[in-house]
Design a protein around this motif. Structure first.
Motif, PDB file in Angstrom:
ATOM      1  N   ILE A   1       0.856  -1.200   0.000  1.00  0.00           N
ATOM      2  CA  ILE A   1       0.000   0.000   0.000  1.00  0.00           C
ATOM      3  C   ILE A   1       0.890   1.247   0.000  1.00  0.00           C
ATOM      4  CG2 ILE A   1      -1.967   1.143   1.097  1.00  0.00           C
ATOM      5  CD1 ILE A   1      -2.484  -1.733  -0.049  1.00  0.00           C
TER       6      ILE A   1
ATOM      7  N   ARG B   1       1.201   5.499  -7.869  1.00  0.00           N
ATOM      8  CA  ARG B   1       0.811   4.094  -8.014  1.00  0.00           C
ATOM      9  C   ARG B   1       1.171   3.531  -9.387  1.00  0.00           C
ATOM     10  NH1 ARG B   1       0.775   0.019  -4.846  1.00  0.00           N
ATOM     11  NH2 ARG B   1       0.040   1.465  -3.239  1.00  0.00           N
TER      12      ARG B   1
ATOM     13  N   GLY C   1      -1.982   6.281  -1.124  1.00  0.00           N
ATOM     14  CA  GLY C   1      -1.562   5.004  -1.686  1.00  0.00           C
ATOM     15  C   GLY C   1      -1.760   4.942  -3.187  1.00  0.00           C
TER      16      GLY C   1
ATOM     17  N   GLU D   1      -8.867   4.518  -4.807  1.00  0.00           N
ATOM     18  CA  GLU D   1      -8.987   3.074  -5.031  1.00  0.00           C
ATOM     19  C   GLU D   1      -8.479   2.227  -3.866  1.00  0.00           C
ATOM     20  OE1 GLU D   1      -6.576   2.852  -8.481  1.00  0.00           O
ATOM     21  OE2 GLU D   1      -7.926   4.101  -9.666  1.00  0.00           O
TER      22      GLU D   1
ATOM     23  N   ILE E   1     -15.250  -2.056   5.090  1.00  0.00           N
ATOM     24  CA  ILE E   1     -13.806  -1.913   4.849  1.00  0.00           C
ATOM     25  C   ILE E   1     -13.406  -2.416   3.458  1.00  0.00           C
ATOM     26  CG2 ILE E   1     -13.184  -2.012   7.294  1.00  0.00           C
ATOM     27  CD1 ILE E   1     -12.209  -4.933   6.742  1.00  0.00           C
ATOM     28  N   SER E   2     -14.395  -2.703   2.628  1.00  0.00           N
ATOM     29  CA  SER E   2     -14.052  -3.277   1.317  1.00  0.00           C
ATOM     30  C   SER E   2     -13.377  -2.253   0.401  1.00  0.00           C
ATOM     31  CB  SER E   2     -15.281  -3.873   0.652  1.00  0.00           C
ATOM     32  OG  SER E   2     -16.188  -2.840   0.354  1.00  0.00           O
TER      33      SER E   2
ATOM     34  N   LEU F   1      -7.789  -1.227   1.017  1.00  0.00           N
ATOM     35  CA  LEU F   1      -6.938  -2.354   0.660  1.00  0.00           C
ATOM     36  C   LEU F   1      -5.874  -2.576   1.727  1.00  0.00           C
ATOM     37  CD1 LEU F   1      -6.365  -1.673  -3.146  1.00  0.00           C
ATOM     38  CD2 LEU F   1      -8.030  -3.224  -2.080  1.00  0.00           C
ATOM     39  N   CYS F   2      -5.677  -3.843   2.056  1.00  0.00           N
ATOM     40  CA  CYS F   2      -4.586  -4.235   2.941  1.00  0.00           C
ATOM     41  C   CYS F   2      -3.882  -5.392   2.250  1.00  0.00           C
ATOM     42  CB  CYS F   2      -5.124  -4.686   4.302  1.00  0.00           C
ATOM     43  SG  CYS F   2      -3.859  -5.488   5.320  1.00  0.00           S
ATOM     44  N   ARG F   3      -2.570  -5.313   2.121  1.00  0.00           N
ATOM     45  CA  ARG F   3      -1.844  -6.386   1.428  1.00  0.00           C
ATOM     46  C   ARG F   3      -1.227  -7.360   2.425  1.00  0.00           C
ATOM     47  NH1 ARG F   3      -2.192  -8.838  -3.532  1.00  0.00           N
ATOM     48  NH2 ARG F   3      -0.357  -8.482  -4.836  1.00  0.00           N
ATOM     49  N   CYS F   4      -1.245  -7.011   3.724  1.00  0.00           N
ATOM     50  CA  CYS F   4      -0.516  -7.825   4.698  1.00  0.00           C
ATOM     51  C   CYS F   4      -1.371  -8.833   5.452  1.00  0.00           C
ATOM     52  CB  CYS F   4       0.143  -6.936   5.748  1.00  0.00           C
ATOM     53  SG  CYS F   4       1.380  -5.791   5.167  1.00  0.00           S
TER      54      CYS F   4
ATOM     55  N   TYR G   1      -7.111  -9.575   6.174  1.00  0.00           N
ATOM     56  CA  TYR G   1      -8.342  -8.935   6.656  1.00  0.00           C
ATOM     57  C   TYR G   1      -9.007  -9.606   7.864  1.00  0.00           C
ATOM     58  CZ  TYR G   1      -8.064  -6.568   2.116  1.00  0.00           C
ATOM     59  OH  TYR G   1      -7.649  -5.848   1.025  1.00  0.00           O
TER      60      TYR G   1
END
Lengths: 770, 158
Positions: A195, A278, B40, B45, B130-131, B134-137, B140
């Motif tokens: 992110i 991005r 971000g 997005e 929370i949709s 985005l969280c990549r880690c 969720y």
């Protein structure tokens, strides 16, 4: 154990939930300048002219640089890149020139004033084409480059590394096999998508000392590369990594630092900042390489695989300074976690005019397992045995041998397989069909393994200082990029010293003050940095015992640590608090000895040796292997082609869990990332152009995509690991995509041989089957 | 040309001059050094810039600062009152609902907005809320659990 194995809260929790942690892009400095980059419009072209005169004249512009200012070639394993293009560009988006200006807007404006004339060259946009003898050469001067001794480029071609495995007798293996089949698979490029976009600030002071604030996984690797690139001594380069907002490999090695530094050198005293947007992040930071796999397997009717011939052709992109090692890892892991007597593998890294391939969580393992694990299911079906059975028959066990011929001593693969099968109850309960006529249910399983893919002798170190009040400062350069190393390394220190985590402050990532760490990559930090922390704490403990034996009149060997005290074994009344000795021992006559307790620990994984250059065979090619298994249950809608992943069960042999809550979260994240690669993610490349560099056209999983997740672990200790621990950060995403692909076959009898398994591909496959 | 705007920022009344083309994210980060909200993607997005405007979650990268005139703005920095963590912040720590931390401020603000509007959400409602973040880690799961725990506590306290 008191601290290791406990779900201690993250030590970086408060600063992250309050938003007070400053990442690089959050840093503001006085008189800071902003950088912008002129980028190539063509995938492959000669640079006829780069004219910066108009840009230089724009008010507010302080420096403009081109490739001529950074002529030195650099690279982690193969020195094939310059930070700005010289003479020609090799991918669309490659940096040609850069500007530092008073504001971001002026910098952008100046970029538009840079005039570039190109002569377009034929581009290599497919690795399979690039490998052919008549393909245009991406690096005609490859023979002049420098590379490490474990890599095998072929000058005069686009091959930047050809890694071979030759185990047993492949021809004999196939001749004796009862069945021989060949299958092909393709894995596209994907993006790490942290992110946080890449960001760096560089400042050079008048005495030629350079400070870099970088969102990077590896401050010392950056320091070394920059030292080579700019001819500066390492003691004059300070790299600080204040925080990393997600790495996944994308912030390993050097990235945009090399563009900002030459600007900073021009404007001494003024910090220069560059933060990617991005779109830059998608195109101009590392991407995961594409890969074409062909697997030919010889198997007997009893289910035993006797021979396998793999060709893995990797789309390395324009520069493969890092990618060559992914290809090497793909080679020495090429059987997957299976015991196969005859193996022939060519793992080939190919230059193309695509974005630069680099490390991505899994380091080649996700790519090869997508092929290997579907192949296993194809074999099982051919023989009429279950996917679970074929893995029980061929899966590695202690005493078995992997692709390098190494006899594996510790291997919990079969435990993980049984654990997942049990958790999902698949052998107890038949699959129930969906009540909806358009929904089909599928179950798929996949094993996986991974070793830290790093040079044999990579080093780690740690320092622990004890304060007068019994608290400590723990210094390392392992970076917490989200995985939780600040917390787990603290717990490891706590365990050795009996000092609770809340009394230990960990500091990381400042090459002037924190001790050497090779890189935060390869799922190696718990193991490597963990070992260094253990050693540092043992060193401190040893110093404390030296003093305590004088103080207590009890010999060293009879002393132990307990609850922040040094205690005489068997006589608990004889004790001295650690804090009393923090600055040395005060004697009764008022004199003192020793001085402050500072523990130091250094570590290199023991006995890891090169493999044979022609056969890839070796005794111990890696520090350790992490094995595991995942099973997925999915629903497929035959009307829309959409896959919904309902449940994933995961089991990995991690040796020893340091923090249950954190490791569970790490695996959950790995599963979602694997799920994204399985059904959503592809960097769409057309004629070398990235068509979807944004989150609208490149979707990563959201909370809606989350399946039910059942996370468990097996703990067969790693003999040389801290408290028996080994890494799991990358391995945990490796089996997810193939498990989903196998579940699709189970649901509908269709096999999609390329990622991602989109609704369109599913519908097409359904149609073809009819 | 600059516009004078008045707004409440983390319970403080503010008068500020901004150029018409600046985003609210840019202004809170650059002019007020409130850097918890992150950029971000700059295109609405990823949700990393989520803040509350009149108690509703918005992507600050898509809102012009001039539109904040007369509004009440809450950022992650204003969530802890008297240096005491908000329940949702504590729940994120307790559940290890964060890893790299970059999405965390935005994620917490989206969760907070949901709970302000609907103190007893279902798990599905939490996921929906929370949709856009985005969280990549984390995958969720622990984030959803953390928000649900706050909801459950609120409910049982009634």
């Amino acid at each position: 154990m008191k601290f290791v194995g406990e779900s201690v809260n993250r030590v970086d929790g408060i600063k992250k939930v309050t938003g007070s942690l400053k990442y690089v892009d959050d840093l503001k400095m006085s008189r800071m300048l902003y950088a912008a980059v002129k980028r190539s419009e063509y995938p492959h072209a000669k640079l006829l002219k780069v004219d910066i005169t108009k840009a230089e004249k724009l008010p507010g512009v302080k420096a403009v640089i081109t490739g001529k200012d950074v002529p030195n070639r650099v690279g982690l394993y193969l020195e094939d890149k310059t930070f700005l293009a010289n003479d020609k560009v090799r991918y669309r988006g490659e940096a040609i020139a850069a500007v530092a200006a008073e504001t971001h807007e002026i910098a952008q404006e100046a970029i538009k004033l840079i005039e570039v004339e190109y002569e377009e060259l034929p581009a290599v946009t497919n690795a399979l084409e690039g490998i052919k003898s008549d393909a245009p050469l991406v690096h005609p001067d490859l023979g002049d480059y420098k590379w490490g001794p474990i890599f095998f480029p072929e000058p005069g071609t686009n091959i930047s590394n050809l890694y071979k495995i030759r185990k047993g007798d492949i021809d004999k293996g196939f001749a004796e096999a009862e069945h021989v089949v060949e299958n092909q698979f393709f894995v596209p490029h994907i993006q790490h998508s942290p992110i946080e976009n890449h960001s760096v600030i560089a400042q050079m002071d008048p005495e030629e000392a350079l400070t870099i604030w970088s969102s990077c996984q590896s401050p010392f690797a950056v320091q070394k590369a920059l030292s080579v690139a700019f001819g500066l001594p390492q003691n004059k380069i300070r790299v600080i990594s204040p925080a990393v907002g997600g790495g996944f490999g994308g912030k390993a090695g050097t990235t945009l630092e090399g563009i900002v530094i030459p600007l900073a050198m021009r404007v001494k005293g003024r910090p220069v900042k560059l933060t990617y947007g991005r779109e830059d992040e998608f195109i101009n930071s590392f991407v995961r390489q594409g890969m074409h796999a062909t697997i030919k397997t010889g198997i007997n009717s009893d289910g035993k695989i006797v021979a396998v011939k793999n060709t893995f052709v990797w789309d390395g992109g324009a520069y493969t300074e890092y990618g060559v090692n992914i290809v090497r890892a793909g080679g020495y892991s090429s059987t997957g976690p299976y015991d196969i007597p005859n193996v022939w593998t060519d793992s080939v890294c190919v230059y193309t005019n695509h974005p630069v391939g680099g490390p991505y969580r899994g380091f080649g393992m996700s790519e090869i397992h997508f092929a290997i694990e579907q192949n296993m299911d194809i074999l099982a079906e051919m023989l009429g045995i279950t996917p679970i059975e074929v893995r029980r028959i061929n899966g590695l066990r202690p005493g078995g041998s992997n692709a390098t011929g190494q006899i594996v001593e510790v291997c919990g693969l079969q435990d993980c397989l049984e654990d997942v099968v049990d958790k999902l109850g698949w052998e107890r309960e038949e699959k129930k069909p969906s009540s909806k006529p358009n929904i089909y249910i599928g179950r798929g399983i996949s094993c996986g393994f991974k070793a830290p893919s790093m040079p044999n002798n990579v080093a780690s170190s740690a320092i622990i200082r004890i304060n007068e009040d019994g608290t400590c400062q723990l210094l390392v350069s392992a970076q917490d990029i989200g995985q939780g190393s600040d917390t787990t390394l603290t717990q490891i220190a706590s365990e050795v010293l009996t000092i609770p985590p809340d009394k230990i402050t960990i500091k990381t990532g400042d090459t002037d003050y924190t001790p050497y760490e090779w890189q935060t990559v390869a799922s190696r930090i718990t193991y490597c940095a963990g070992n260094a922390v253990v050693k540092a704490c043992q060193d401190a403990k040893d110093q404390l015992f030296e003093l305590a034996q004088i103080k207590l009149g009890v010999p060293k060997e009879k002393l132990i640590l307990a609850d922040e005290y040094i205690v005489a074994k068997g006589n608990e009344n004889k004790k001295v608090p650690i804090k009393e000795l923090a600055l040395g021992l005060s004697m009764e006559d008022g004199s003192g000895i020793h001085g402050p307790i500072i523990g130091r620990g250094s570590f290199i994984p023991p006995d890891v040796k090169n493999t044979d250059k022609t056969t890839g065979q070796g005794e111990k090619p890696t520090a350790f292997w992490t094995y595991g298994c995942q099973g997925a249950e999915i629903e497929v809608d035959i009307e829309t082609g959409k896959i919904k992943v309902k449940k994933v069960a995961s089991s990995f042999d991690v040796g020893k869990i340091i923090n249950p809550k954190l490791i569970e979260g790490q695996v959950e994240g790995g599963i979602l990332q694997g799920l994204g690669s399985a059904i959503l993610e592809e960097l769409i490349l057309e004629n070398g152009i990235v068509k979807n560099p944004n989150f609208v056209d490149y979707k990563i999983p959201t909370a809606d995509d989350m399946p039910e997740m059942i996370i468990s672990f097996v703990e067969n200790p790693e003999e040389t690991g801290p408290f028996g621990a080994r890494g799991v950060a990358e391995p945990c995403m490796v089996p997810t995509a193939p498990a989903i692909a196998n579940a699709l076959y189970d649901a509908l009898g269709i096999r999609v041989n390329s990622l991602p398994i989109t609704a369109e591909k599913v519908l097409k496959a359904i149609k073809e089957k009819q | 040309m600059k516009h004078k705007i008045n707004f409440i920022l983390n319970n403080e009344e503010i008068t500020h001059e901004v150029a018409a083309n600046r985003t609210l994210l840019d202004v809170i980060r650059e002019d007020f050094d409130l850097t918890g909200a992150k950029e971000g993607c700059g295109a609405g997005e990823c949700g990393a810039c989520t803040i509350l405007v009149d108690r509703k979650p918005i992507n600050a990268c898509l809102m012009l600062a001039v539109e904040a005139d007369g509004k009440e703005i809450l950022t992650i920095e204003g969530l802890s009152v008297n240096n005491k963590l908000d329940q949702i912040q504590q729940a994120f720590i307790d559940h290890a609902a964060l890893q790299c931390g970059y999405c965390t401020p935005g994620m917490i603000m989206s969760g907070k907005a949901l709970l302000m509007d609907n103190p007893s959400p279902t798990e599905e409602e939490v996921k929906e809320a929370i949709s856009g973040n985005l969280c990549r880690c984390t995958g969720y799961k622990k984030i959803v659990e953390a928000i649900m725990e706050v909801a459950d506590k609120t409910n049982s306290a009634r």
